[in-house]
Design a protein around this motif. Sequence first.
Motif, PDB file in Angstrom:
ATOM      1  N   UNK A 192      44.082   8.457 -78.127  1.00 32.32           N
ATOM      2  CA  UNK A 192      43.840   8.570 -79.565  1.00 32.32           C
ATOM      3  C   UNK A 192      44.408   9.870 -80.112  1.00 32.32           C
ATOM      4  N   UNK A 193      44.164  10.983 -79.382  1.00 35.09           N
ATOM      5  CA  UNK A 193      44.664  12.285 -79.837  1.00 35.09           C
ATOM      6  C   UNK A 193      46.199  12.296 -79.841  1.00 35.09           C
ATOM      7  N   UNK A 200      45.508   4.598 -88.840  1.00 28.66           N
ATOM      8  CA  UNK A 200      45.803   3.271 -88.281  1.00 28.66           C
ATOM      9  C   UNK A 200      46.479   3.390 -86.917  1.00 28.66           C
ATOM     10  N   UNK A 201      47.467   4.289 -86.788  1.00 31.22           N
ATOM     11  CA  UNK A 201      48.157   4.453 -85.509  1.00 31.22           C
ATOM     12  C   UNK A 201      47.198   4.926 -84.420  1.00 31.22           C
ATOM     13  N   UNK A 202      46.356   5.877 -84.770  1.00 34.66           N
ATOM     14  CA  UNK A 202      45.384   6.369 -83.787  1.00 34.66           C
ATOM     15  C   UNK A 202      44.399   5.270 -83.394  1.00 34.66           C
ATOM     16  N   UNK A 203      43.965   4.467 -84.392  1.00 37.07           N
ATOM     17  CA  UNK A 203      43.007   3.398 -84.120  1.00 37.07           C
ATOM     18  C   UNK A 203      43.624   2.312 -83.250  1.00 37.07           C
ATOM     19  N   UNK A 204      44.905   1.986 -83.482  1.00 37.15           N
ATOM     20  CA  UNK A 204      45.584   0.988 -82.647  1.00 37.15           C
ATOM     21  C   UNK A 204      45.642   1.454 -81.194  1.00 37.15           C
ATOM     22  N   UNK A 205      46.014   2.731 -80.995  1.00 37.96           N
ATOM     23  CA  UNK A 205      46.123   3.257 -79.625  1.00 37.96           C
ATOM     24  C   UNK A 205      44.759   3.289 -78.949  1.00 37.96           C
ATOM     25  N   UNK A 206      43.719   3.684 -79.707  1.00 43.68           N
ATOM     26  CA  UNK A 206      42.371   3.720 -79.138  1.00 43.68           C
ATOM     27  C   UNK A 206      41.896   2.322 -78.752  1.00 43.68           C
ATOM     28  N   UNK A 207      42.162   1.344 -79.627  1.00 45.58           N
ATOM     29  CA  UNK A 207      41.721  -0.038 -79.368  1.00 45.58           C
ATOM     30  C   UNK A 207      42.464  -0.633 -78.187  1.00 45.58           C
ATOM     31  N   UNK A 208      43.794  -0.433 -78.134  1.00 45.43           N
ATOM     32  CA  UNK A 208      44.564  -0.980 -77.026  1.00 45.43           C
ATOM     33  C   UNK A 208      44.163  -0.357 -75.696  1.00 45.43           C
ATOM     34  N   UNK A 209      43.960   0.964 -75.680  1.00 42.22           N
ATOM     35  CA  UNK A 209      43.559   1.629 -74.435  1.00 42.22           C
ATOM     36  C   UNK A 209      42.147   1.201 -74.022  1.00 42.22           C
ATOM     37  N   UNK A 210      41.260   1.041 -74.984  1.00 41.11           N
ATOM     38  CA  UNK A 210      39.898   0.552 -74.696  1.00 41.11           C
ATOM     39  C   UNK A 210      39.975  -0.830 -74.054  1.00 41.11           C
ATOM     40  N   UNK A 211      40.813  -1.713 -74.595  1.00 41.85           N
ATOM     41  CA  UNK A 211      40.970  -3.055 -74.036  1.00 41.85           C
ATOM     42  C   UNK A 211      41.518  -2.974 -72.614  1.00 41.85           C
ATOM     43  N   UNK A 212      42.476  -2.073 -72.366  1.00 41.99           N
ATOM     44  CA  UNK A 212      43.052  -1.912 -71.030  1.00 41.99           C
ATOM     45  C   UNK A 212      42.001  -1.412 -70.037  1.00 41.99           C
ATOM     46  N   UNK A 213      41.233  -0.414 -70.442  1.00 40.34           N
ATOM     47  CA  UNK A 213      40.211   0.167 -69.568  1.00 40.34           C
ATOM     48  C   UNK A 213      39.196  -0.877 -69.130  1.00 40.34           C
ATOM     49  N   UNK A 214      38.680  -1.632 -70.055  1.00 42.79           N
ATOM     50  CA  UNK A 214      37.618  -2.579 -69.715  1.00 42.79           C
ATOM     51  C   UNK A 214      38.165  -3.817 -69.014  1.00 42.79           C
ATOM     52  N   UNK A 215      39.424  -4.151 -69.251  1.00 45.12           N
ATOM     53  CA  UNK A 215      40.032  -5.234 -68.468  1.00 45.12           C
ATOM     54  C   UNK A 215      40.164  -4.820 -67.005  1.00 45.12           C
ATOM     55  N   UNK A 216      40.636  -3.599 -66.761  1.00 45.80           N
ATOM     56  CA  UNK A 216      40.760  -3.106 -65.394  1.00 45.80           C
ATOM     57  C   UNK A 216      39.397  -2.989 -64.717  1.00 45.80           C
ATOM     58  N   UNK A 217      38.375  -2.516 -65.444  1.00 41.11           N
ATOM     59  CA  UNK A 217      37.038  -2.415 -64.865  1.00 41.11           C
ATOM     60  C   UNK A 217      36.482  -3.785 -64.494  1.00 41.11           C
ATOM     61  N   UNK A 218      36.767  -4.761 -65.359  1.00 42.23           N
ATOM     62  CA  UNK A 218      36.242  -6.095 -65.090  1.00 42.23           C
ATOM     63  C   UNK A 218      36.929  -6.721 -63.876  1.00 42.23           C
TER      64      UNK A 218
END
Length: 564
Positions: A87-88, A106-124
């Motif tokens: 995000x930063x 918007x750009x920061x929110x897109x990066x935060x959302x995409x990385x959040x999705x990646x993190x929780x997909x890998x954890x799952x």
Amino acid sequence: MTRERLNHFYVWLIIAVGATVVLFSAGHLALGTIDVRFLLLALATVLIGPRLSIQIPRVKAHISVSDTFVFLSLLLFGGEAAILLATAEALCASLRIGSKLRTHLFNAAVMASATFLTVWTLRFLFGETVAWRDVYSQNYLIAICVMAVVQYLGNSILVAIGSALKAGDRVWSSWRKNFLWTSITYFAGASAAGLIARFIGNVGFFAFAATIPIIAIVYFTYWTYMKNVENSAAQAEQARRHVEELNRHIAEQERISKALRETEQHFRNAFDYAAIGMALVSPQGGWLRVNRSLCDLVGYTEQELLESNFQAVTHPEDLGSDLANLYRLMQGETPTSHVEKRYVHRLGQIVWALNSVSLVRDSDDKPAHFIFQIQDITERKRAEAALQSLSLVDELTGLYNRRGFLAITEQHLTSIRRNQKIPVILYADLDGLKVINDSLGHHEGDRALVKAAEIFKETFRSSDIIARIGGDEFVVLAAIGPEESAEFLTNRLQEKFKATSSQWNHSYDLSVSVGLAHFDDDEGHSIEELMALADRAMYENKRHKRSRHNFTPEVISPRMEAVA
């Protein structure tokens, strides 16, 4: 909801989701994972990553090597640290590229959302990333690929939706056109992060230094690739514009060629099937092209004429004036030439013709060829000669007399009706002739009649029949078109007399009284009956003028005016 409002709603929705993700991640961040190594990685990500970026062609978006740092933080320090770092980094990169606050968020929110999705997909699928120990296993390679794919899809799809809503395009079309090929960056970044994490696991943090040349290699390789893509796209666009311009040029040339072919066909038909003789003649006099009517007129075949010139069939006495007229055309002294001349038929007889000639010039304004229009007037010339020999012409004025007028009008009426025109009889009387004779003598009266005859000749067409049928009376058989008015002829004649009188250096003015009679096929009047009708109309006109001007004959002294 309009497209603009829908795009506005989508942007703020993503911003709200991104803010929620950031707050959630900050709340679950394990502070124990934050050490000097993370701070150095974060510093490199924020300061160096955004400056090593490449713009995506045709869209206002960039790709930076910061993805490698984000993936590395995910593998070394866990999901929440990676989300906050991504995000930063996106916010700093957006601040460097643009200036709109909503765009930055918007750009920061897109990066935060995409990385959040990646993190929780890998954890799952694979569990916590910091707990991966067997970096040499097949699962590690699969996890790295999943990490790249999910990050790539999440990031590109969210941005593609925003671009599609803004441009009014379909999401699939926008994603395929602008983001499909960008997957190379994410796979390269994920692979580099996986290798670096493996080195750090083997030799320690100092292996982090290895990231610098690796990232540099990835960056400059991709930078070269992007330049090639941009150059190829520019060349393709230039080629497309050239093809469109060429197609327009070809279509315009085809249209012009078609118009020229149609014009040439029309000219060919008019030339070949004309009722009069027509020819194209070179500046030297050679026949270039002749039609059938001309061949019939002079008695030669087309081939015989094309091997000769117009001088060969021109009467010797007319050749000099012919050449002089053509010379004036070539010098630009006159646009056309109309003369009556004689041709010599192959059998030796004389053929009289009305010769109309115009000149066609080439693109350099040089004479290209003449256009000859040759109308056979032999019969008319024979009729005129016969009339002259039968004393059908008034000796004083050179006009037809009454006998000549009556002899030629029947034939002329047939010609007028064949040309779909309307015949009219105009009867005119020269005002004040008796006063002129009594005051100034018959010699002066004859001069007035001759001048009046000249005015009639100047006023009417050469094809109209003009006659002097009495002492001061004239008659004209004229032809008018369906849209023309016989009164126009009367007015033109009166104006001509008036203009002549203003320049007439005599002690009297010239004027005429005029009457008109129209032919009506239904009533079947003869020529003499119509002349009588026109005569009565003329005397009515004379009586009206006398009443208006209070005219009374008087002796001319010193100047008399034959009033109108």
